[in-house]
Enzyme design. Structure first.
Site, PDB file in Angstrom:
ATOM      1  N   HIS A  52       0.826  -1.204   0.000  1.00 19.31           N
ATOM      2  CA  HIS A  52       0.000   0.000   0.000  1.00 19.31           C
ATOM      3  C   HIS A  52       0.859   1.253   0.000  1.00 19.31           C
ATOM      4  O   HIS A  52       1.922   1.289   0.612  1.00 19.31           O
ATOM      5  CB  HIS A  52      -0.910   0.015   1.236  1.00 19.31           C
ATOM      6  CG  HIS A  52      -2.020  -1.000   1.152  1.00 19.31           C
ATOM      7  ND1 HIS A  52      -2.960  -0.961   0.162  1.00 19.31           N
ATOM      8  CD2 HIS A  52      -2.314  -2.068   1.931  1.00 19.31           C
ATOM      9  CE1 HIS A  52      -3.803  -1.974   0.336  1.00 19.31           C
ATOM     10  NE2 HIS A  52      -3.431  -2.670   1.399  1.00 19.31           N
ATOM     11  N   CYS A 411       1.180 -26.941 -15.723  1.00 22.40           N
ATOM     12  CA  CYS A 411       0.501 -25.656 -15.873  1.00 22.40           C
ATOM     13  C   CYS A 411       1.438 -24.484 -15.609  1.00 22.40           C
ATOM     14  O   CYS A 411       1.313 -23.431 -16.207  1.00 22.40           O
ATOM     15  CB  CYS A 411      -0.688 -25.568 -14.934  1.00 22.40           C
ATOM     16  SG  CYS A 411      -1.809 -26.951 -15.072  1.00 22.40           S
TER      17      CYS A 411
HETATM   18  C1  FAD Z   1      -8.093 -10.333   3.832  1.00 22.09           C
HETATM   19  C2  FAD Z   1      -6.862  -9.557   4.178  1.00 22.09           C
HETATM   20  C3  FAD Z   1      -6.212  -8.799   3.198  1.00 22.09           C
HETATM   21  C4  FAD Z   1      -5.076  -8.075   3.517  1.00 22.09           C
HETATM   22  N1  FAD Z   1      -4.433  -7.393   2.531  1.00 22.09           N
HETATM   23  C5  FAD Z   1      -3.305  -6.711   2.830  1.00 22.09           C
HETATM   24  C6  FAD Z   1      -2.596  -6.018   1.833  1.00 22.09           C
HETATM   25  O1  FAD Z   1      -2.942  -6.092   0.661  1.00 22.09           O
HETATM   26  N2  FAD Z   1      -1.520  -5.284   2.159  1.00 22.09           N
HETATM   27  C7  FAD Z   1      -1.097  -5.214   3.442  1.00 22.09           C
HETATM   28  O2  FAD Z   1      -0.130  -4.512   3.700  1.00 22.09           O
HETATM   29  N3  FAD Z   1      -1.717  -5.908   4.417  1.00 22.09           N
HETATM   30  C8  FAD Z   1      -2.799  -6.652   4.138  1.00 22.09           C
HETATM   31  N4  FAD Z   1      -3.437  -7.359   5.110  1.00 22.09           N
HETATM   32  C9  FAD Z   1      -2.882  -7.369   6.442  1.00 22.09           C
HETATM   33  C10 FAD Z   1      -1.738  -8.350   6.576  1.00 22.09           C
HETATM   34  O3  FAD Z   1      -2.004  -9.555   5.903  1.00 22.09           O
HETATM   35  C11 FAD Z   1      -1.489  -8.652   8.032  1.00 22.09           C
HETATM   36  O4  FAD Z   1      -1.384  -7.442   8.702  1.00 22.09           O
HETATM   37  C12 FAD Z   1      -0.208  -9.408   8.246  1.00 22.09           C
HETATM   38  O5  FAD Z   1      -0.174 -10.586   7.492  1.00 22.09           O
HETATM   39  C13 FAD Z   1      -0.086  -9.742   9.715  1.00 22.09           C
HETATM   40  O6  FAD Z   1       1.095 -10.461   9.918  1.00 22.09           O
HETATM   41  P1  FAD Z   1       1.399 -11.070  11.330  1.00 22.09           P
HETATM   42  O7  FAD Z   1       2.760 -11.642  11.221  1.00 22.09           O
HETATM   43  O8  FAD Z   1       1.120 -10.078  12.358  1.00 22.09           O
HETATM   44  O9  FAD Z   1       0.296 -12.160  11.542  1.00 22.09           O
HETATM   45  P2  FAD Z   1       0.140 -13.652  11.034  1.00 22.09           P
HETATM   46  O10 FAD Z   1       0.476 -13.796   9.619  1.00 22.09           O
HETATM   47  O11 FAD Z   1      -1.196 -14.088  11.471  1.00 22.09           O
HETATM   48  O12 FAD Z   1       1.246 -14.417  11.838  1.00 22.09           O
HETATM   49  C14 FAD Z   1       1.090 -14.808  13.156  1.00 22.09           C
HETATM   50  C15 FAD Z   1       1.687 -16.159  13.319  1.00 22.09           C
HETATM   51  O13 FAD Z   1       1.675 -16.521  14.681  1.00 22.09           O
HETATM   52  C16 FAD Z   1       1.396 -17.877  14.781  1.00 22.09           C
HETATM   53  N5  FAD Z   1       0.880 -18.138  16.107  1.00 22.09           N
HETATM   54  C17 FAD Z   1      -0.317 -17.770  16.605  1.00 22.09           C
HETATM   55  N6  FAD Z   1      -0.444 -18.193  17.865  1.00 22.09           N
HETATM   56  C18 FAD Z   1       0.680 -18.826  18.188  1.00 22.09           C
HETATM   57  C19 FAD Z   1       1.136 -19.471  19.349  1.00 22.09           C
HETATM   58  N7  FAD Z   1       0.383 -19.532  20.444  1.00 22.09           N
HETATM   59  N8  FAD Z   1       2.348 -20.060  19.328  1.00 22.09           N
HETATM   60  C20 FAD Z   1       3.124 -20.016  18.207  1.00 22.09           C
HETATM   61  N9  FAD Z   1       2.729 -19.404  17.084  1.00 22.09           N
HETATM   62  C21 FAD Z   1       1.529 -18.807  17.065  1.00 22.09           C
HETATM   63  C22 FAD Z   1       0.409 -18.105  13.699  1.00 22.09           C
HETATM   64  O14 FAD Z   1       0.366 -19.462  13.303  1.00 22.09           O
HETATM   65  C23 FAD Z   1       0.911 -17.196  12.592  1.00 22.09           C
HETATM   66  O15 FAD Z   1       1.758 -17.883  11.697  1.00 22.09           O
HETATM   67  C24 FAD Z   1      -4.571  -8.098   4.811  1.00 22.09           C
HETATM   68  C25 FAD Z   1      -5.207  -8.893   5.773  1.00 22.09           C
HETATM   69  C26 FAD Z   1      -6.318  -9.637   5.459  1.00 22.09           C
HETATM   70  C27 FAD Z   1      -6.959 -10.510   6.483  1.00 22.09           C
END
Ligand code: FAD
Ligand code: FAD
Ligand code: SF4
Lengths: 491, 121, 417
Positions: A52, A411
């Site tokens: 973004h 593919c």
């Molecule tokens: C539909 C959608 C579209 C989006 N589109 C965009 C976009 O286009 N551009 C953008 O910038 N952002 C976008 N986002 C936001 C972005 O995807 C998220 O902000 C980002 O992926 C979050 O990353 P994270 O590492 O915080 O979370 P996560 O990817 O959820 O990682 C957290 C990890 O912690 C692990 N975990 C959880 N609990 C435990 C535990 N107790 N012990 C060990 N491991 C654990 C999980 O398995 C997971 O792998 C979008 C989000 C969604 C839902």
């Protein structure tokens, strides 16, 4: 396990991976604990993959500043870590005249947030940019881009690993306590890990994980976004096509995103749901996605759909409460020192991740001196993508290694060599989905029809395992139940 | 006492749904047959139903894990799984030629089990 | 880079491609047959059931046996072939790019025969909602995993779609001791051949539920259950009729799609109805010198017909390579009432003998198949039953290619009859 790590990171989503990579440049002992079998096992694989520009969040908020800051890292990260980014630009389309006011407001926010290049264009210019798109006017954001979210996570994690960070998969954190200033982290298989710092980047579970030791009242309201993926239709659109954002402020609206591989994503929807892990697709939303997307891109109706998926937003508010947005929570807990919570990292979390990581490094750096590791290597090489090479390069590679001469996935034109490279990935991920994410085998129009049997064969040979030990994504997702007929010889 | 049965003739695309009435080993009447082969088929199906068994046998070979096999002619339908159990005991090694007899006169039904593919190595 | 020239390149060594290669060679052309798999025979190698060769060899062969018969003919004809080699690119100039284990090959051909077969429709194309666990396979993939890889794909199986591959797999899995719970079909009739319905389902007591579909999928890691519901004639789901069926495996047998990615690269125009190339009655596509046959052209239910098509196309391609005739285009065949498609789609203006292959839109009983040429009825046949799963073939001996040809179904009025 009596070893005391300097830092334990909970969660290997994009935030955890970016952080692991950022910390790996210092002399620190860092460990990442992840409950799934691979990096990007949750929200970080199921999103739009959009980098973004940063015009849609409130000026001064963490979401706005970290978005714009995060954006500025991408080109360099992509150069260093060899994962794909493409700044293809975006059109935010107003379908009617009365939406122009909303576009103006958006532009204004963009200017305040420091986003470059935003311009308003009229319907004629839309056609000039994107002949298939219908609209009255649009805001053009030339710096918006796309990446492959899971290739990005893999690249960050592999480089972190190369620089000494350990990743432990299939390990869910189930309890946290603190003994004499040392965190004691319990995990699902009964083991215990210890560290001086604890960073909670557990995504949807981040509120719950924080409350294993901290006192706070954060609560997660999961909000599902469903998508469709079409077969390759490169010629339909070149840029990201978004509607003018909905007034409720919950989401950016159903948009159309070209992927790096020439497919198109339609979505995401936005439905508040009960369970944090309910990524099922629903009929109603699937129909709605088609309907809404065809309003501004009519030819999408003809496209062939190859798959659906859904991701879940880690929202810290429910719209019924009247709240329109909640900012990222990125802070060291007030009473539990050296516990850093990253909660509510929803969109633009992918874009902001590199900046979030630097912010966390900053919080740690304020408390203790971080010493550069002179052995830090910022570079990581992605495996070869055969399909992207010129004919001469292809010819040369096959001569060097005949495994490039066997196409496994028809593919996507993926060679046996690429499958082998994916099987032997530095993080040691051994699932079928892990292979797919790394080399795209099975991601195409036949969805693994032609290549699954061959990949299974290559996996059993290369790993020396039996087919029962092949999993889709974790140990409950076995693909097979042994042999049709036992193949031991008689006697 | 006469009994009735519906039998779908599958000898040609017409797939007549035959209404057959029979007593002991004798067909008393047949309806809805569009040609005389229907009667022939119905009497086979009623008194000697038989099917070809087709399955695989695990093999030791460089490139293949199985060879496909079949019975050379139909075996009694009610005994298909008994024939299967016989085939299930077999393990082979390449080379195998198409037509190689794997079980001769299986269970005395007069049919052999043969390989249906050649596996050179 | 390896460079090579041939008269005719045949892409794909299934029953279509094998036949095309044999006949092109026998017609005097210099041929190269290229196959992606390590073996010849195409999809037939995994179709270990019988029912092949009834038309071509007058024998009831299994798939592998049929394939071996065809391969013998290939070897007798002395056709050179490559296995483990995949064509990854093709252009209008009939230049092929082939990946081989020895290097990349540029092959320049005077004529190309497309015989790449088909792929299966997947869950994504069907758009079934629900979770995305392990345990969902297309029937053909399951067939490969079970028959070739010797793998047990599950324990309790539901099959969606009553296509022939699904019916055949129901029996295969049952024989191998899996619990095949039921076959679910959205149409009000079984879409596979009656022979398969009787011998694969009824023989083994496997229930077939018509006018129903799977509307939800459950289970996060491995499939745990599916939800089935009834549908009306327009496929609207009746939510009051849902039934949850516990199962760990779902097979999809919901249709085959011609594999035309290469054809598109060569600028070949496709037919929306068949998803295969538009061809004239010499089976030449819209791209001059590129021909198509077998499942890549339209889905065949019988391998023998794919081979027969191949034999014909091989000869025509050889004639073309020798310059015996030129690209023509021709007049489109009209698709009348009750007909879902006709191949070829065009009739050349220099022929008065053509063979038409077509399918009907729905099952009909007691109807007439009629072909008109201009205002003349040139073919008329009364049939007791026609069903969409069976391809119909008819030969027209003397038509006027300047006039329209139309194929249609006319329902016979019982009172007049
Ligand atoms: C539909 C959608 C579209 C989006 N589109 C965009 C976009 O286009 N551009 C953008 O910038 N952002 C976008 N986002 C936001 C972005 O995807 C998220 O902000 C980002 O992926 C979050 O990353 P994270 O590492 O915080 O979370 P996560 O990817 O959820 O990682 C957290 C990890 O912690 C692990 N975990 C959880 N609990 C435990 C535990 N107790 N012990 C060990 N491991 C654990 C999980 O398995 C997971 O792998 C979008 C989000 C969604 C839902
Ligand atoms: C599961 C199943 C069951 C069937 N059961 C019966 C039956 O009981 N009786 C019957 O008569 N018919 C049956 N049929 C139909 C019959 O098998 C088909 O009509 C026939 O196989 C079609 O032949 P083909 O040569 O067009 O395609 P295929 O047999 O699919 O062959 C195509 C070949 O092209 C190769 N290829 C594709 N792309 C490339 C490329 N780019 N480069 C190199 N090679 C390539 C493929 O690897 C493949 O070997 C069945 C079909 C299927 C799918
Ligand atoms: S009875 Fe005769 S016409 Fe009827 S299905 Fe059997 S063979 Fe065909």
């Amino acid at each position: 396990m009596d070893k005391i790590h300097d830092i334990i990171i909970i969660g290997a989503g994009v935030v955890g991976c970016a952080l692991a990579r950022a910390l790996s440049r210092y002399k620190l002992d860092v460990l990442v604990l992840e409950k799934e079998d691979d990096v990007a096992g949750s929200t970080s694989k199921a999103n739009s993959g959009v980098i973004h520009a940063g015009y849609h969040k409130k000026p001064g908020s963490l979401k706005a500043t970290l978005n714009v800051a995060g954006h500025s890292y991408f080109q360099r990260l992509s150069d260093e870590l060899d994962f794909p980014v493409k700044f293809i630009g975006k059109l935010v389309v107003a379908k009617k005249e009365n939406e122009i006011e909303d576009l103006r407001k958006l532009m204004d926010r963009g200017f305040k947030n420091g986003v470059k290049g935003l311009e308003l264009i009229d319907g004629k210019q839309i056609k000039h940019f994107e002949p298939n798109v219908n609209g009255f006017a649009a805001m053009h954001s030339p710096v918006s881009g796309i990446t492959s979210p899971y290739l990005m996570c893999i690249a960050l994690a592999e480089n972190a690993h190369l620089n000494g960070v350990d990743f432990v998969f299939d390990t869910e954190v189930t309890g946290i306590s603190k003994e004499k200033e040392i965190f004691v982290v319990q995990v699902s298989n009964g083991s215990i890990y210890r560290s001086r710092w604890l960073i909670n980047s557990a995504g949807l579970n981040s509120a719950r994980v924080s409350q294993m030791i901290c006192e706070n009242d954060h609560r997660m309201y999961p909000c599902r976004g469903e998508y469709y993926i079409t077969d390759k239709v490169d010629t339909l659109i070149k840029r990201l096509i978004y509607p003018t954002p909905s007034k409720d402020g919950v989401t950016l609206g159903i948009h159309i995103t070209p992927t790096l591989d020439g497919n198109i994503l339609i979505g995401p929807s936005a439905e508040y749901i009960e369970r944090l892990d309910d990524t099922a697709s629903t009929r109603e939303v699937m129909d709605k996605l088609k309907r809404e997307s065809s309003q501004f891109l009519p030819p999408i109706k003809e496209a062939k759909f190859i798959r659906n998926y859904a991701g879940i937003r880690a929202k810290l508010f429910h719209p019924s409460s009247g709240v329109k947005d909640a900012d990222f929570v990125i802070e060291e807990d007030e009473s539990i020192k050296r516990m850093i919570n990253l909660i509510g990292i929803e969109s633009p979390g992918l874009t902001a991740a590199p900046a979030i990581a630097e912010k966390v490094v900053g919080i740690i750096g304020e408390k203790e001196a971080l010493v550069d590791d002179e052995k830090f290597n910022p570079e990581r090489k992605a495996p070869v993508v055969f399909e992207h090479l010129s004919d001469d390069e292809k010819a040369r590679l096959i001569e060097q290694d005949p495994d490039y001469g066997e196409i496994v996935c028809r593919c996507e034109t993926i060679t046996k060599k690429e499958v082998l490279a994916a099987l032997n990935n530095p993080l040691g991920v051994r699932t079928l989905d892990g292979v797919k994410k790394r080399c795209r085998a099975g991601m195409g129009r036949c969805q693994g029809g032609f290549c699954t049997p061959r990949i299974v064969e290559i996996m059993t040979d290369e790993y020396g395992i039996s087919p029962e030990e092949i999993y889709k994504n974790n140990e409950s997702s076995n693909m097979f139940f042994g042999k049709v007929k036992d193949d031991r010889e008689e006697g | 006492m006469a009994q009735e049965r519906k039998i779908i003739c599958i000898l040609c695309p017409n797939c007549c749904e035959l209404d057959v009435s029979y007593e002991g080993k004798e067909i008393l009447s047949i309806e809805n047959d569009r040609c005389p082969r229907g009667l022939e088929y119905a009497s086979e199906e009623l008194f000697n139903p038989a099917r070809t068994l087709i399955t695989t046998v695990p093999i030791k070979s460089r490139n293949w894990k199985t060879v496909s096999v079949r019975t050379t002619k139909p075996v009694p339908k009610s005994r298909i799984f008994d024939v299967y159990d016989e085939v299930k005991k077999i393990r082979l090694r390449a080379p195998i030629n198409r037509g190689d007899i794997i079980i001769e006169n299986v269970l005395g039904f007069g049919a052999d089990v043969i390989a249906t593919r050649t596996v050179k190595e | 880079m390896i460079e090579k020239k041939v008269d005719i390149a045949v892409i794909g060594a299934g029953p279509g491609g094998l036949a095309a290669a044999v006949s092109a060679k026998e017609s005097g052309a210099d041929v190269l047959l290229i196959e992606r798999n390590p073996f010849l025979g195409g999809i037939l190698i995994q179709c270990i059931h019988d029912g092949f060769g009834l038309h071509l060899f007058d024998k009831n062969y299994t798939g592998p046996e049929y394939a071996e018969e065809m391969v013998n003919r290939l070897e007798n004809a002395g056709v050179p072939y490559l296995t483990n080699c995949m064509v990854i690119d093709l252009n209008e100039k009939k230049e092929l790019t082939v990946v081989t284990s020895k290097g990349l090959m540029k092959l320049i051909a005077k004529a190309v025969i497309l015989a790449m077969g088909c792929r299966e429709r997947t869950r994504g194309a069907l758009e079934i909602p629900g979770t995305r666990p392990a345990g969902i396979y297309t029937a053909g993939v399951a067939q490969n995993l079970v028959n070739i890889q010797n793998l047990r794909i599950g324990n309790d199986v539901v099959i969606l779609g009553s296509g022939d591959v699904g019916l055949i797999m129901a029996r295969r899995l049952k024989i191998e001791g899996l619990n095949v719970i039921r076959v679910i079909e959205i149409l009000p009739y079984c879409s596979g051949l009656v022979r398969n319905r009787v011998q694969c389902l009824e023989d083994y007591g496997i229930p077939l539920t018509l006018s129903s579909t799977v509307i939800d999928i459950h289970g996060k890691d491995r499939l745990e259950a599916v939800t089935m519901a009834k549908v009306d004639r327009d496929f609207n789901v009746d939510h009051d009729t849902t039934e949850k069926i516990d199962c760990d495996t779902l097979l999809l047998s919901v249709g085959l799609i011609p594999e035309n990615e290469l054809s598109k690269k060569a600028g070949v125009n496709l037919d929306n109805r068949t998803s295969g190339a538009l061809v004239d009655n010499f089976y030449e596509t819209s791209t001059e010198g590129i021909f198509s046959c077998g499942n890549v052209l339209h889905i065949h239910d019988v391998a023998d017909y794919a081979s027969n098509e191949g034999f014909f196309v091989g000869e025509k391609a050889a004639e073309y390579a020798k310059g015996k005739w030129k690209h023509s285009g021709g007049k489109p065949v009209k698709i009348g009432n009750g007909i879902s498609y006709v191949v070829p789609q065009y009739i050349r203006n220099d022929c008065n003998e053509v063979e038409l292959k077509f399918r009907v839109t729905q099952p009909f009983e007691n109807v007439r198949i009629i072909v008109k040429n201009g205002d003349d009825v040139v073919f008329k046949k009364r049939v007791l039953k026609v069903i969409p799963s069976e391809m119909n073939i008819l030969k027209l001996k003397s038509i006027d290619p300047e006039k329209d040809v139309e194929v249609k179904i006319v329902i016979i009025d019982k009172n007049i009859n």
